[in-house]
Design a protein around this motif. Structure first.
Motif, PDB file in Angstrom:
ATOM      1  N   UNK A   1      -5.652   2.421   0.096  1.00  0.00           N
ATOM      2  CA  UNK A   1      -6.369   2.095  -1.142  1.00  0.00           C
ATOM      3  C   UNK A   1      -6.459   0.579  -1.228  1.00  0.00           C
TER       4      UNK A   1
ATOM      5  N   UNK B   1     -11.386  -4.136   7.919  1.00  0.00           N
ATOM      6  CA  UNK B   1     -10.972  -4.574   6.585  1.00  0.00           C
ATOM      7  C   UNK B   1     -11.877  -5.681   6.093  1.00  0.00           C
TER       8      UNK B   1
ATOM      9  N   UNK C   1       0.826  -1.193   0.000  1.00  0.00           N
ATOM     10  CA  UNK C   1       0.000   0.000   0.000  1.00  0.00           C
ATOM     11  C   UNK C   1       0.871   1.258   0.000  1.00  0.00           C
TER      12      UNK C   1
ATOM     13  N   UNK D   1      -9.216  -0.128  12.857  1.00  0.00           N
ATOM     14  CA  UNK D   1      -9.535  -0.166  11.434  1.00  0.00           C
ATOM     15  C   UNK D   1     -10.409  -1.384  11.177  1.00  0.00           C
TER      16      UNK D   1
ATOM     17  N   UNK E   1      -8.487  -2.586   1.218  1.00  0.00           N
ATOM     18  CA  UNK E   1      -7.549  -2.138   2.217  1.00  0.00           C
ATOM     19  C   UNK E   1      -8.280  -1.802   3.510  1.00  0.00           C
ATOM     20  N   UNK E   2      -7.551  -1.733   4.611  1.00  0.00           N
ATOM     21  CA  UNK E   2      -8.193  -1.371   5.885  1.00  0.00           C
ATOM     22  C   UNK E   2      -8.817   0.026   5.818  1.00  0.00           C
TER      23      UNK E   2
END
Lengths: 114, 117
Positions: A105, B37, A87, B35, B42-43
């Motif tokens: 992302x 996911x 990432x 977070x 993505x997280x």
């Protein structure tokens, strides 16, 4: 948050260098470029970060374009352990609140062939 | 230093039940993040604490979600009346604002995988 664009997937052979690109054409002057990676079934882990100059650490190198609109994460000799989602993230530490969070992302899935 | 730990690692629950997850950050890290996911993504940031103060909450954190960090050390994330859409990996991370100010490198735990049936 400024947006980054990465290829969905890339392949490499073991012991060869890998160059993972990231475009961030709307980057602001105070945004740092961070790279994290996520191995299968694990949480993300920090790889490297930089602002303007190229950076090296034990895991990788970060090459930042002169206009800062793109950057490249370089793994000098890929191993099977490097197979992960990578990432590219922009963070502005001057933003006291939003600068704390990481905005992920979809990243680049790196496959390393033996 | 054993890193960030999360408990449980897996949780299966029925829709409508409440669940609580725990995160133990790296000792002396004063910032703690949650977070979420989902598969192939993505997280996504949910919330973060500096010491015991919750400083930011994402719009993703609906009223059914609550997070606490009562003594500025471990944190809990509770989901009330779970829904199938809550099925995801819940990741915790910690960082320190001491040292290199431009880094704030975040250290992630292994996550808690929630499945709501």
């Amino acid at each position: 948050d400024a947006k980054t664009t990465q290829p969905n997937s890339m392949e490499s052979n073991e012991e060869e260098p890998v160059h993972l690109p990231c475009n961030h054409s709307t980057i602001s002057g105070t945004d740092y470029i961070h790279w994290y990676r996520q191995l299968p079934s694990q949480g993300p882990e920090y790889v490297i970060h930089g602002l303007t100059s190229n950076v090296n650490n034990r895991m990788a190198s970060l090459a930042i374009a002169e206009d800062r609109k793109s950057s490249t994460l370089i793994l000098h000799r890929a191993t099977l352990r490097d197979a992960a989602v990578y990432y590219c993230i922009l963070r502005d530490p001057a933003q006291e609140t939003s600068g704390s969070r990481l905005t992920f992302g979809e990243g680049t899935q790196l496959t390393v062939n033996p | 230093d054993t890193g960030v730990s999360q408990d449980p690692r897996h949780k299966i629950t029925k829709r409508g039940q409440n669940v609580t997850f725990r995160c133990d950050p790296i000792s002396e890290h004063n910032r703690l993040y949650w977070y979420r996911q989902t598969l192939g993504q993505g997280p996504e940031f949910l919330t973060y604490f500096q010491n015991e103060a919750q400083l930011e909450k994402s719009r993703l954190l609906s009223d059914r979600f609550s997070a606490e960090r009562p003594k500025g050390s471990f944190s809990t994330l509770e989901i009330q009346r779970t829904e199938q859409g809550d099925s995801a990996m819940y990741l915790c991370a910690s960082s320190s604002i001491k040292g290199q100010a431009n880094s704030y490198e975040q250290y992630f735990g292994p996550g808690t995988r929630l499945t709501v049936t």
